[in-house]
Design an enzyme around this catalytic site. Structure first.
Site, PDB file in Angstrom:
ATOM      1  N   HIS A  72      -5.496   4.510   3.075  1.00 29.28           N
ATOM      2  CA  HIS A  72      -6.860   5.037   3.240  1.00 29.28           C
ATOM      3  C   HIS A  72      -7.652   4.714   1.981  1.00 29.28           C
ATOM      4  O   HIS A  72      -7.114   4.180   1.022  1.00 29.28           O
ATOM      5  CB  HIS A  72      -6.864   6.540   3.552  1.00 29.28           C
ATOM      6  CG  HIS A  72      -6.331   7.416   2.462  1.00 29.28           C
ATOM      7  ND1 HIS A  72      -6.209   8.771   2.599  1.00 29.28           N
ATOM      8  CD2 HIS A  72      -5.891   7.155   1.196  1.00 29.28           C
ATOM      9  CE1 HIS A  72      -5.723   9.303   1.493  1.00 29.28           C
ATOM     10  NE2 HIS A  72      -5.521   8.336   0.624  1.00 29.28           N
ATOM     11  N   SER A  88      -1.154   6.428   0.834  1.00 29.31           N
ATOM     12  CA  SER A  88      -2.197   6.251  -0.162  1.00 29.31           C
ATOM     13  C   SER A  88      -1.686   5.366  -1.307  1.00 29.31           C
ATOM     14  O   SER A  88      -1.275   4.230  -1.082  1.00 29.31           O
ATOM     15  CB  SER A  88      -2.661   7.634  -0.648  1.00 29.31           C
ATOM     16  OG  SER A  88      -3.750   7.543  -1.510  1.00 29.31           O
TER      17      SER A  88
END
Length: 202
Positions: free
Chosen positions: A131, A106
């Site tokens: 993501h 992330s």
């Protein structure tokens, strides 16, 4: 995890250095900071971001022409906190070399890719994951709508930066980050998130 938190757990080794004037004790992170090494370990939040930003600015003031190394082992976290680190990395004069050891997921992966081009690395068994940002919108319908618009803007901004940092088309970044997209260190190299996998010091 901050140095203070790890100290409270009794987990921070102390380095004793001898000099002509006697002994001096450093916690291991302070000693490594003297070698221009910064650690980003654990979740990215306001506290860890403030520590990393302060260390980046301090090392720039010490020597604006010498590289800084940022070692990352992070599951990600706050977008605003991560962007404060990203912006500082771009703002300061020294190149910031990034190295993933463990996982950069992330916002951790975003900061890994934010290192100076040609100086972004990962150890062989590291994992990298990208993501889309997640949100926990609450409140009245209008509040949720405002927060949803903001998170969509953030997603486009992050995708655009990742496309620029990796050389991937924006559409591919959008598609791949729709869900958790895990990569090995080698795959992250092919994707353009890092420049090289390193197994040993040169």
């Amino acid at each position: 995890m901050s140095a203070l938190e790890t100290q409270n757990l009794g987990m921070v080794p102390v380095v004793i250095e001898q000099s002509g004037r006697g002994e001096r004790a450093y916690d291991i992170y302070s000693r490594l900071l003297r070698e221009r090494v910064i650690f980003l370990v654990g979740p990215v939040n306001d506290q860890t971001a403030n520590l990393v930003v302060a260390q980046l600015l301090f090392l720039e003031s010490e020597n604006p022409d010498k590289d800084i190394s940022l070692y990352i082992n992070s599951p990600g976290g706050s977008v605003s906190a991560g962007l404060s680190i990203f912006d500082t990395m771009q703002f300061i004069k020294p190149d910031v070399s990034t190295l993933c050891m463990g996982i950069a997921a992330s916002m951790g992966a975003f900061l890994l890719a934010a290192g100076a081009k040609g100086k972004r690395f990962a150890l062989p068994n590291s994992r990298v994951m990208i993501h889309q940002p997640s949100g926990g919108a609450q409140g009245q319908a209008t509040d949720i709508e405002i927060q949803a618009r903001e998170i969509l803007k953030l997603r486009e901004s992050l995708n655009g930066i990742l496309a620029e940092r990796t050389g991937q088309p924006l559409e591919k970044i959008r598609a791949d980050s729709e869900r958790d997209y895990f990569m090995s260190a080698e795959e992250a190299t092919g994707y353009g998130l890092i420049d090289k996998v390193i197994a040993q010091r040169a």
